[in-house]
Design a protein around this motif. Structure first.
Motif, short mmCIF file in Angstrom:
data_model
loop_
_atom_site.label_atom_id
_atom_site.label_comp_id
_atom_site.label_asym_id
_atom_site.label_seq_id
_atom_site.Cartn_x
_atom_site.Cartn_y
_atom_site.Cartn_z
N SER A 15 1.27 -1.45 0.30
CA SER A 15 -0.16 -0.02 -0.30
C SER A 15 0.77 1.14 -0.10
O SER A 15 -0.01 1.97 0.20
CB SER A 15 -1.16 -0.23 1.35
N PHE A 51 1.83 2.98 -2.08
CA PHE A 51 1.86 3.90 -3.26
C PHE A 51 0.47 4.82 -3.18
O PHE A 51 0.47 6.34 -3.36
CB PHE A 51 1.43 3.20 -3.95
N ARG A 57 -4.69 2.28 -10.01
CA ARG A 57 -4.12 1.19 -10.94
C ARG A 57 -3.21 1.16 -11.21
O ARG A 57 -2.29 1.07 -11.09
CB ARG A 57 -5.26 0.41 -11.43
N ARG A 103 -0.39 2.40 -8.48
CA ARG A 103 0.52 1.87 -8.31
C ARG A 103 1.22 0.92 -9.21
O ARG A 103 2.70 0.84 -8.71
CB ARG A 103 -0.56 0.89 -8.12
N LEU A 119 -6.93 -3.74 -5.09
CA LEU A 119 -6.60 -2.36 -4.28
C LEU A 119 -6.08 -2.39 -3.47
O LEU A 119 -6.98 -3.11 -2.41
CB LEU A 119 -6.89 -0.93 -4.48
#
Length: 399
Positions: free
Chosen positions: A202, A204, A219, A222, A294
């Motif tokens: 997590s 990012f 997304r 990431r 996510l």
């Protein structure tokens, strides 16, 4: 500038152990570090400067096989370590060498409590000792060897004056009656921990403005984050020198499909466009297509669970404004830094809790004992004086 004070280099394990044996008998030791965070992917402590009353030392951990004896020195209950703005030094030595500090005296914290308008180390040295410190090597790559004499002279300047500066600031703190508050802050500083690269899925989501992105944007972010990590590691460069957070967020939001659209975010002739343009378009496309769930956004460590607000308490905004006005008045009348009285974030915590008693105030997340002692009654008076929409039982306070 350093008079007859000798400078001694410590470049092997035995010399370091001997130095620790000597310094551990001293009541005060000045310390600073130099690192390479602006130049490499994985930052590290590259120099440790130490001074006592008669000598300056530069410890080169890149040449020393075993630096574990540093734990004995800085963890000794009889030794106070003097530093300036020591947050980074404390967490870096914990991270690299498992060093924990017993007692700290931070001259920058002292300067804040004394209300100095300029609190940089160079400013204080010039103010009290009349010496000008050139900070041109502040972002030098301290992992580079050999070290030139000009590098060594710069490095020793960060600890050479600290013992004398401590004595000046200690007396001023005593005269102002702020010693206990200062010592509490230094004790909290000693507890600081490294909060850098955690390599969590997590991570990012810690990017600034990432909360403005939809799921598709997250997304893409990431994918960009992982690409940046890989490239930075391969190039041995800090991540911000590969791809800035702000650009990653903009790319995640706009999700360009071709070069023309990409250049609306990244300047066409920039080195970033030349070196990474094609790769970024591929990464963005892959990010959009990646439907891997996510992770949940992690709550910041500072986001403490709050107790229920008292029934009938004024709204947070209605309390925050008069609390901030009070804080600003104290800052102006006593010549203090705002953070020494109460930061904006702390005022919001107080407004959220709406405490009725000093005991309740002491339970507010982030508040210090010295703040309760120095300002507690004033804060409660302000809270009591704010009108509420519904009747609120006022606490009875003894005069």
């Amino acid at each position: 500038m350093f008079g007859d004070t000798p400078l001694i280099m410590i470049e092997d394990t035995r010399s370091l152990e001997n130095l620790v044996d000597e310094l551990i008998t001293k009541p005060y030791v000045a310390m600073d570090t130099e690192a390479d965070s602006f130049h490499h992917y994985q930052e590290q402590v590259c120099l440790i400067q130490v001074s006592d009353l008669s000598r300056d030392y530069i410890i080169d951990p890149l040449k020393i096989d075993d630096c574990s004896s540093l734990k004995r020195l800085f963890g000794a209950p009889t030794v106070t370590t003097i530093l300036h703005g020591g947050d980074y030094d404390v967490v870096s030595l914990k991270r690299d060498f498992d060093v924990h500090f017993s007692h700290l005296f931070d001259t920058m914290i002292a300067s804040l409590f004394l209300g100095f308008p300029r609190i940089g180390l160079a400013d204080l040295i010039e103010q009290f000792f009349g010496h000008h410190i050139d900070k041109k090597y502040q972002r030098h790559d301290w992992s580079r060897r050999p070290l030139l004499d000009e590098h060594l002279q710069y490095a020793r300047g960060d600890t050479h004056f600290l013992l004398a500066l401590r004595e000046i600031l200690r007396r001023k703190l005593e005269n102002e009656g702020r010693t206990a508050a200062f010592e509490e802050e230094c004790a909290l500083l000693a507890q600081r921990e490294w909060s850098g690269r955690a390599r969590d899925p997590s991570d990012f989501m810690r990017t600034k403005r990432s909360n403005s992105l939809d799921k598709k944007g997250l997304r893409v972010l990431r994918a960009l984050w992982n690409y940046r990590e890989e490239r930075a590691k391969a190039l041995d460069r800090p991540v911000f020198k590969v791809l800035a957070d702000s650009i990653m967020v903009d790319l995640s939001k706009q999700r360009p499909n071709n070069r023309d659209e990409l250049h609306r975010v990244i300047r066409r002739n920039s080195s970033l466009a030349r070196k990474h343009g094609d790769d970024l378009l591929k990464i963005i496309k892959a990010g959009v297509a990646d439907e891997t769930p996510l992770p949940r956004r992690k709550k910041s460590k500072s986001k403490t669970r709050h107790p229920p607000r008292p029934k009938g308490a004024p709204g947070i905004d209605r309390l925050y404004t008069p609390l901030k006005e009070w804080r600003n008045h104290v800052v102006e009348s006593e010549g203090l830094s705002p953070v020494v009285v109460a930061s904006n974030s702390l005022l919001k915590e107080i407004a959220r809790a709406a405490p009725d008693t000093l005991e309740d105030l002491a339970d507010v997340p982030g508040i210090r004992n010295w703040q309760v002692d120095d300002f507690g009654d004033e804060i409660l008076d302000i809270i009591n004086d704010v009108p509420v929409a519904t009747a609120r039982k006022r606490r009875a306070r003894s005069s």
